[in-house]
Design a protein around this motif. Structure first.
Motif, PDB file in Angstrom:
ATOM      1  N   SER A  17       0.859  -1.187   0.000  1.00  0.00           N
ATOM      2  CA  SER A  17       0.000   0.000   0.000  1.00  0.00           C
ATOM      3  C   SER A  17       0.892   1.233   0.000  1.00  0.00           C
ATOM      4  N   PRO A  18       0.744   2.116  -0.987  1.00  0.00           N
ATOM      5  CA  PRO A  18       1.560   3.333  -1.006  1.00  0.00           C
ATOM      6  C   PRO A  18       1.415   4.161   0.268  1.00  0.00           C
ATOM      7  N   ARG A  19       0.228   4.173   0.862  1.00  0.00           N
ATOM      8  CA  ARG A  19       0.028   4.918   2.112  1.00  0.00           C
ATOM      9  C   ARG A  19       0.886   4.356   3.236  1.00  0.00           C
ATOM     10  N   VAL A  20       0.849   3.036   3.369  1.00  0.00           N
ATOM     11  CA  VAL A  20       1.625   2.400   4.440  1.00  0.00           C
ATOM     12  C   VAL A  20       3.120   2.521   4.152  1.00  0.00           C
ATOM     13  N   ALA A  21       3.531   2.264   2.914  1.00  0.00           N
ATOM     14  CA  ALA A  21       4.955   2.362   2.567  1.00  0.00           C
ATOM     15  C   ALA A  21       5.478   3.775   2.823  1.00  0.00           C
ATOM     16  N   GLY A  22       4.722   4.790   2.435  1.00  0.00           N
ATOM     17  CA  GLY A  22       5.141   6.172   2.679  1.00  0.00           C
ATOM     18  C   GLY A  22       5.250   6.491   4.155  1.00  0.00           C
ATOM     19  N   ALA A  23       4.330   5.970   4.945  1.00  0.00           N
ATOM     20  CA  ALA A  23       4.377   6.194   6.399  1.00  0.00           C
ATOM     21  C   ALA A  23       5.588   5.512   7.017  1.00  0.00           C
ATOM     22  N   VAL A  24       5.944   4.335   6.516  1.00  0.00           N
ATOM     23  CA  VAL A  24       7.136   3.641   7.027  1.00  0.00           C
ATOM     24  C   VAL A  24       8.389   4.428   6.649  1.00  0.00           C
ATOM     25  N   VAL A  25       8.454   4.924   5.414  1.00  0.00           N
ATOM     26  CA  VAL A  25       9.580   5.782   5.011  1.00  0.00           C
ATOM     27  C   VAL A  25       9.675   6.969   5.957  1.00  0.00           C
ATOM     28  N   ASP A  26       8.555   7.605   6.250  1.00  0.00           N
ATOM     29  CA  ASP A  26       8.519   8.743   7.170  1.00  0.00           C
ATOM     30  C   ASP A  26       9.021   8.352   8.551  1.00  0.00           C
ATOM     31  N   ARG A  27       8.664   7.164   8.993  1.00  0.00           N
ATOM     32  CA  ARG A  27       9.068   6.664  10.322  1.00  0.00           C
ATOM     33  C   ARG A  27      10.567   6.392  10.386  1.00  0.00           C
ATOM     34  N   VAL A  28      11.102   5.782   9.338  1.00  0.00           N
ATOM     35  CA  VAL A  28      12.506   5.363   9.351  1.00  0.00           C
ATOM     36  C   VAL A  28      13.455   6.543   9.141  1.00  0.00           C
ATOM     37  N   LEU A  29      13.095   7.468   8.250  1.00  0.00           N
ATOM     38  CA  LEU A  29      13.996   8.577   7.927  1.00  0.00           C
ATOM     39  C   LEU A  29      13.776   9.758   8.870  1.00  0.00           C
ATOM     40  N   SER A  30      14.589   9.834   9.896  1.00  0.00           N
ATOM     41  CA  SER A  30      14.527  10.965  10.824  1.00  0.00           C
ATOM     42  C   SER A  30      14.961  12.235  10.096  1.00  0.00           C
ATOM     43  N   GLU A  31      14.692  13.366  10.704  1.00  0.00           N
ATOM     44  CA  GLU A  31      15.137  14.631  10.111  1.00  0.00           C
ATOM     45  C   GLU A  31      16.655  14.654   9.973  1.00  0.00           C
ATOM     46  N   LYS A  32      17.357  14.071  10.933  1.00  0.00           N
ATOM     47  CA  LYS A  32      18.825  14.012  10.872  1.00  0.00           C
ATOM     48  C   LYS A  32      19.278  13.207   9.653  1.00  0.00           C
ATOM     49  N   LEU A  33      18.661  12.050   9.416  1.00  0.00           N
ATOM     50  CA  LEU A  33      19.027  11.236   8.256  1.00  0.00           C
ATOM     51  C   LEU A  33      18.700  11.952   6.954  1.00  0.00           C
ATOM     52  N   ARG A  34      17.570  12.637   6.922  1.00  0.00           N
ATOM     53  CA  ARG A  34      17.206  13.388   5.707  1.00  0.00           C
ATOM     54  C   ARG A  34      18.247  14.454   5.421  1.00  0.00           C
ATOM     55  N   ALA A  35      18.714  15.141   6.460  1.00  0.00           N
ATOM     56  CA  ALA A  35      19.719  16.187   6.296  1.00  0.00           C
ATOM     57  C   ALA A  35      21.069  15.622   5.855  1.00  0.00           C
ATOM     58  N   GLU A  36      21.263  14.326   6.046  1.00  0.00           N
ATOM     59  CA  GLU A  36      22.520  13.672   5.653  1.00  0.00           C
ATOM     60  C   GLU A  36      22.450  13.058   4.255  1.00  0.00           C
TER      61      GLU A  36
END
Length: 138
Positions: A17-36
């Protein structure tokens, strides 16, 4: 759906489910990881259920030339997982040309390895957007 809305058993839910997959991506990628500038790969089984832990590659050079990008993705695709979710993250939105180039090479590398691509996402400050997604049930 944001990560706060994920069901309690989200680690056992298929990421088809794109909704669930996107939410998991959001959960795993912290703001710190995104900035890296982190490349995220969530390896999944045949049903689309994630294998822990996710693969996180920080300091990804989103401007890498095509050959370097393809070589890296071919190594990752050689893991031979049945299915996968991929996300490109940065502190701000990546240019569409960069996303398109990475997306094309992700598609090619994982298709050549026989891995089903469940979805590709971009993530930046408090935002996760699908680049592509496979409809539920395919």
């Amino acid at each position: 759906m944001s990560f706060e809305d994920l069901p309690q058993d989200w680690t056992a839910v298929p990421l088809t489910s794109p909704r669930v997959a996107g939410a998991v991506v959001d959960r795993v990628l912290s703001e710190k990881l995104r900035a890296e500038d982190t490349l995220l790969l969530i390896s999944c089984d045949e049903r689309g259920v994630a294998y822990p832990p996710p693969i996180l590659i920080s300091e990804t050079d989103w401007q890498a030339d095509g050959q370097e990008r393809r070589e890296m993705l071919e190594v990752l695709a050689a893991l031979g997982v049945p299915s996968i979710v991929v996300a490109f993250s940065s502190s701000r939105p990546l240019p569409s040309g960069v996303v398109d180039a990475w997306h094309a090479d992700v598609d090619a590398a994982f298709a050549a390895a026989g891995t089903r691509l469940l979805g590709v996402f971009t993530a930046w400050s408090h935002t996760v957007r699908p680049v592509s997604q496979v409809p539920v049930g395919t």
